[in-house]
Design a protein around this motif. Structure first.
Motif, PDB file in Angstrom:
ATOM      1  N   GLU A 191      18.228  42.697  67.803  1.00 50.87           N
ATOM      2  CA  GLU A 191      19.000  43.209  68.931  1.00 50.87           C
ATOM      3  C   GLU A 191      18.101  43.433  70.146  1.00 50.87           C
ATOM      4  O   GLU A 191      16.890  43.618  70.015  1.00 50.87           O
TER       5      GLU A 191
ATOM      6  N   ARG B 112      18.012  47.860  63.576  1.00 47.52           N
ATOM      7  CA  ARG B 112      18.463  47.132  64.768  1.00 47.52           C
ATOM      8  C   ARG B 112      17.693  45.830  64.959  1.00 47.52           C
ATOM      9  O   ARG B 112      17.468  45.381  66.079  1.00 47.52           O
TER      10      ARG B 112
ATOM     11  N   ARG C  95      13.615  45.839  73.516  1.00 50.06           N
ATOM     12  CA  ARG C  95      13.872  45.478  72.123  1.00 50.06           C
ATOM     13  C   ARG C  95      13.445  46.634  71.214  1.00 50.06           C
ATOM     14  O   ARG C  95      12.271  47.031  71.220  1.00 50.06           O
ATOM     15  N   PRO C  96      14.377  47.183  70.441  1.00 54.82           N
ATOM     16  CA  PRO C  96      14.051  48.311  69.544  1.00 54.82           C
ATOM     17  C   PRO C  96      13.315  47.820  68.300  1.00 54.82           C
ATOM     18  O   PRO C  96      13.890  47.689  67.214  1.00 54.82           O
TER      19      PRO C  96
ATOM     20  N   SER D 258      24.104  46.186  74.418  1.00 53.73           N
ATOM     21  CA  SER D 258      23.283  45.596  73.358  1.00 53.73           C
ATOM     22  C   SER D 258      23.716  44.158  73.109  1.00 53.73           C
ATOM     23  O   SER D 258      24.907  43.876  72.986  1.00 53.73           O
TER      24      SER D 258
ATOM     25  N   ASP E  14      10.132  42.752  64.307  1.00 54.95           N
ATOM     26  CA  ASP E  14      11.578  42.828  64.527  1.00 54.95           C
ATOM     27  C   ASP E  14      12.264  43.136  63.208  1.00 54.95           C
ATOM     28  O   ASP E  14      12.952  42.305  62.616  1.00 54.95           O
TER      29      ASP E  14
ATOM     30  N   ASP F 269      18.435  45.580  74.097  1.00 52.47           N
ATOM     31  CA  ASP F 269      19.241  46.429  74.967  1.00 52.47           C
ATOM     32  C   ASP F 269      19.046  46.021  76.425  1.00 52.47           C
ATOM     33  O   ASP F 269      17.905  45.800  76.874  1.00 52.47           O
TER      34      ASP F 269
END
Length: 453
Positions: free
Chosen positions: A420, A417, A405-406, A438, A413, A422
């Motif tokens: 989102e 992004r 998770r970016p 993604s 969060d 990945d």
């Protein structure tokens, strides 16, 4: 006064287990006379333990050891006797005279396969007898609960069935060719399963016999991945699915499944604080859930590979052979006890990883193992080397997916992004690796959704 239903003191005595010594002698005699008989016997028998008599086990081991040692092996009563003498086992089998007698005991040369089948049949009968006696002993001593005794008995019976119907397997290219052509014409492997994420389906297939390992850090969505995938197979594709959860109990699993299917905030379900709009969504999802008899959630405590194998066997016996197994998560599985005290945690996890791979191959289903990352993976894009406790996971897995998770630098969060996650396909034995997919991370609804519409 009615008679008791069970009297422990009238259990069958320890009579001789099923065996056929004449068939055992005939198999060994045939192998001593003809090298082709060794190949045939090895395809039918699982090993020396199939022989009832100890000296026959020793002779069989000596024959196969000689046979595998040289490109042009010489296997006969003289060479086998010499092998037994060199290993200190000649007197244990009755001397060289007994080895020569084995050849004379063969009724008809050329029937090694028939004799081996008799030996194998009796070995399986002994295994069944042993399994039932062990189950009986567990019942009489009340050492475990009824469900634990049943699971152990099913696992023992599964082990007894090992090697059944392997003689007529179709292994040649000629046998496999038309099936392969059918797959090519269909455009895909008809046995493969898809996932609920179309963009991931463009990269991987979930095929029978595969171990698919999905790694993530704590709270990074691996359980959502597993439940969403199993729910897709069971509720959308209508195929049996098994989730073996060491992470959550049945009630929490049901809350997450209901949240994903009904679109209800999982926190409302966990805390039992549903609003009128929530109830409407739950009722709309009810028919699907009430008919999900093929979706099994096993939250038994201290799950082991043996217990999971027994559960798969039970599903098959009830006409619901699972199309997929999800284990959540690998490092929480309880290792089988084998009396070894010197094993490290890394060795235990390696055994569990290999065991899940063998289970996938044994039952010909994809096994999805969720796995935990080391703490060192926090705050950066993960690598295969980040798996906690063991590096063998990379070796055993056909497919490895790393979840990332970016998040912002402060761990929230937020940012460009936000929302989102990945999926990094780090290993893909049958396709491209290094690709990133993604997805939308909808934590409040306990689900991951495709971002491609």
């Amino acid at each position: 006064m009615s008679e008791p239903l069970w009297e422990p003191d009238i259990l069958p005595d320890e009579q001789a287990a099923p065996h056929n010594l004449e068939a055992e002698k005939a198999v060994l005699g045939s192998m001593l006379f003809d090298l082709a008989a060794i190949d045939l016997a090895e395809r039918i028998l699982t090993g020396p333990e199939d022989f009832y008599e100890l000296r026959h086990q020793i002779v069989y081991q000596a024959i196969t050891s000689l046979y595998c040692r040289d490109r042009k092996p010489k296997v006969d009563p003289i060479t086998v006797s010499a092998e037994l003498l060199a290993t200190g086992n000649l007197t244990k089998v009755g001397g060289a005279a007994y080895v020569h007698q084995l050849v004379q005991s063969v009724p008809i040369m050329g029937n090694a396969g028939g004799y081996a089948e008799i030996v194998r049949e009796h070995a399986q009968l002994r295994a069944v007898l042993t399994a039932t006696r062990k189950a009986t002993q567990r019942v009489l001593t009340a050492a475990n609960t009824a469900s634990e005794i049943l699971e152990a008995a099913m696992a023992d019976l599964q082990a007894a069935a090992k090697g059944v119907d392997t003689v007529d397997e179709k292994l040649s290219v000629a046998d496999r060719w038309m099936g392969f052509i059918d797959e090519l014409e269909a455009g895909k492997d008809p046995r493969a399963l898809d996932t609920p994420w179309p963009d991931l389906n463009d990269i991987i297939d979930l095929k029978p016999g595969q171990l698919i390992t999905v790694g993530a850090g704590t709270g990074q969505g691996k359980s959502l991945f597993g439940m969403n995938l199993a729910g897709h197979v069971a509720l959308t594709r209508g195929k049996p699915a098994l989730v073996a959860s060491m992470e959550m109990g049945g009630s929490e699993l049901m809350a997450r499944l209901t949240a994903a299917e009904a679109g209800v905030d999982v926190d409302h379900l966990v805390r039992r604080k549903l609003e009128a709009a929530d109830w409407e969504k739950v009722f709309r999802a009810a028919p699907k859930m009430q008919n999900a008899g093929n979706f099994i959630l096993d939250d038994s405590p201290n799950l082991t590979l043996g217990k999971i194998r027994a559960r798969v066997r039970w599903m098959a016996a009830t006409g619901r052979s699972p199309a997929i197994l999800v284990a959540d998560y690998l490092q929480l599985l309880t290792p089988e006890s084998n009396g070894k005290k010197e094993k490290t945690r890394a060795n235990e996890v390696a055994e569990l990883s290999r065991g899940l791979k063998l289970l996938a191959m044994e039952f010909e289903i994809p096994v999805v193992a969720l796995a935990q990352f080391n703490r060192g993976a926090v705050g950066r894009q993960p690598m295969v080397s980040d798996f906690k406790d063991s590096s063998s996971i990379e070796q055993d897995s056909n497919v490895i997916i790393l979840m990332h998770r970016p998040l912002a630098e402060d761990g929230t969060d937020t940012g460009p992004r936000a929302g989102e996650i990945d999926l990094i396909v780090a290993k893909n034995r049958n396709g491209a690796s290094g690709r990133i997919v993604s997805l939308a991370f909808q934590g409040r609804f306990a689900r991951l959704r495709s971002m491609a519409g």
